[in-house]
Write an enzyme that holds these catalytic residues in place. Structure first.
Site, PDB file in Angstrom:
ATOM      1  N   ASP A  49      31.108  36.873  49.284  1.00  0.00           N
ATOM      2  CA  ASP A  49      31.792  38.171  49.229  1.00  0.00           C
ATOM      3  C   ASP A  49      32.578  38.302  47.929  1.00  0.00           C
ATOM      4  O   ASP A  49      33.754  38.687  47.928  1.00  0.00           O
ATOM      5  CB  ASP A  49      32.715  38.343  50.438  1.00  0.00           C
ATOM      6  CG  ASP A  49      33.050  39.808  50.712  1.00  0.00           C
ATOM      7  OD1 ASP A  49      32.336  40.685  50.188  1.00  0.00           O
ATOM      8  OD2 ASP A  49      34.017  40.073  51.445  1.00  0.00           O
TER       9      ASP A  49
ATOM     10  N   GLY B 128      51.738  41.302  52.569  1.00  0.00           N
ATOM     11  CA  GLY B 128      50.584  42.026  53.079  1.00  0.00           C
ATOM     12  C   GLY B 128      50.498  41.883  54.582  1.00  0.00           C
ATOM     13  O   GLY B 128      51.219  41.089  55.195  1.00  0.00           O
TER      14      GLY B 128
ATOM     15  N   GLY C 232      47.685  39.337  61.633  1.00  0.00           N
ATOM     16  CA  GLY C 232      48.824  38.607  61.095  1.00  0.00           C
ATOM     17  C   GLY C 232      49.383  39.228  59.838  1.00  0.00           C
ATOM     18  O   GLY C 232      48.880  40.237  59.329  1.00  0.00           O
TER      19      GLY C 232
END
Length: 366
Positions: free
Chosen positions: A228, A114, A119
């Site tokens: 979250d 990913g 980054g």
């Protein structure tokens, strides 16, 4: 839950003392960022000096008069030059092999799992052959806040050991990169499952909810609120079990009280509890988010059925009033076997809302 303890010679701590990886990394990271800021300031000063010199040189050039004999002034005699291009930052690539702050060795493969704004995440391997996920964050002035959040995340995750939470393993500052080693979870996210497959069978939904609430219970028992919880942040193992991930917004709530007024509205609005929309930090806000997710798993939709209410800021405004008469998610079409659990999780008053442990003791999760 067992905090990592330092061994003699590891990180400079005395035998048996608790020295977190975050403590070991923080000073080194600050030094790298300070050096980056110093270089950025020097580059800006050089650019400003070059621009000033160019302007002075242009001003010193004699202007041509209309008859070619000098002394006149023309509006077109001076055309300002373009500002100098900012100095390009030196190109650096992620280290292929590194030693973490505890002395263990890790290496990166060429397979990228990913990528993000600051980054990339690679498949990696430890010195004993274990497969891991390694996130390489480029340390820069722009990524300063991101790096601080990662240090906070390391500080939280370093204390947690649970099969229902993606495990932090190691970290290091290597050159201009902050390297984070995490458990590799190969089945993708729960969001991907809901998008790629038809309605999930009841047994699988029950398994997913048990796992998610088990992770939430572990967090809350350690005074941590995730803030979250959503399908995007739940990863699936190749064996079909769930693990909570992405703790960038997580934080501590004091053990003395279940809630605190933080004034900080953090999370994904569609999954946020009413008190979270009002800036309240409460341990059971994660339970509300799990209730929204439970409905989504069963119905492949969110419990907000009116177009004007699916707009995030409309939901934020209405939930923030904390009045169920004003607005409440519509769960009337939820399946009968799951609706009682969803409705309990979506209790407006967080003090009356059940804990994750309470829901785990309720059908159909018992």
């Amino acid at each position: 839950v067992t905090p990592a303890t330092s061994s003699p010679g590891a990180g400079g701590g005395a035998p048996g003392t608790t020295v977190s990886d975050a403590d070991l990394l923080e000073d080194e990271l600050q030094c790298v960022i300070a050096e980056k800021e110093r270089k950025a300031e020097e580059a800006a000063e050089r650019a400003a000096a070059a621009a000033a010199a160019a302007a002075d040189a242009a001003a010193d050039e004699p202007a041509d008069d209309d008859d070619g004999e000098g002394g006149g002034f023309s509006l077109f005699s001076f055309v300002p030059s373009a500002p100098p291009e900012p100095e390009a930052e030196e190109k650096e690539v992620e280290p292929k092999r590194f030693t973490d702050c505890r002395g263990a060795q890790w290496c990166l493969s060429s397979r990228m799992l990913g990528s993000g704004a600051f980054g990339n995440v690679f498949l990696g391997m430890g010195s004993e052959g274990q497969m891991v996920a390694i996130k390489a964050i480029k340390i820069s002035v722009k990524s300063k806040e991101e790096c601080k959040n990662v240090i906070k995340e390391i500080r939280l995750l370093g204390r947690l050991k649970s099969d229902r939470i993606v495990q932090y393993m190691a970290s290091a500052v290597v050159g201009s990169f902050l390297m984070i080693v995490m458990e590799a979870v190969g089945g993708g996210s729960l969001l991907g499952v809901t998008q790629q497959y038809a309605r999930l069978p009841q047994k699988l939904i029950v398994t997913y909810l048990r796992d998610c609430l088990g992770g939430v219970r572990t967090l809350h028992s350690n005074g941590i609120v995730h803030r979250d919880i959503k399908p995007h942040n739940v990863l699936i193992t190749e064996q079909g079990r769930c693990k909570l991930a992405d703790f960038g917004t997580a934080c501590h709530v004091s053990y003395a009280t279940a809630s605190e007024k933080s004034g900080d509205i953090t999370g994904t609005v569609i999954y946020m509890a009413p008190e979270a929309c009002d800036g309240m930090l409460h341990v059971r806000s994660d339970v509300w988010s799990t209730g929204i997710m439970a409905y989504q798993l069963a119905m492949k939709a969110l419990p907000y059925h009116h177009n004007d209410l699916t707009m995030p800021y409309a939901i934020l405004s209405k939930l923030g009033k904390r009045d169920p008469k004003v607005f409440k998610p519509n769960t009337d079409d939820a399946p009968e076997w799951l609706k009682p659990l969803i409705d309990r999780a979506l209790e407006f008053d967080p003090d009356l809302r059940p804990s994750a442990g309470d829901l785990l003791r309720q059908p159909p999760l018992t």
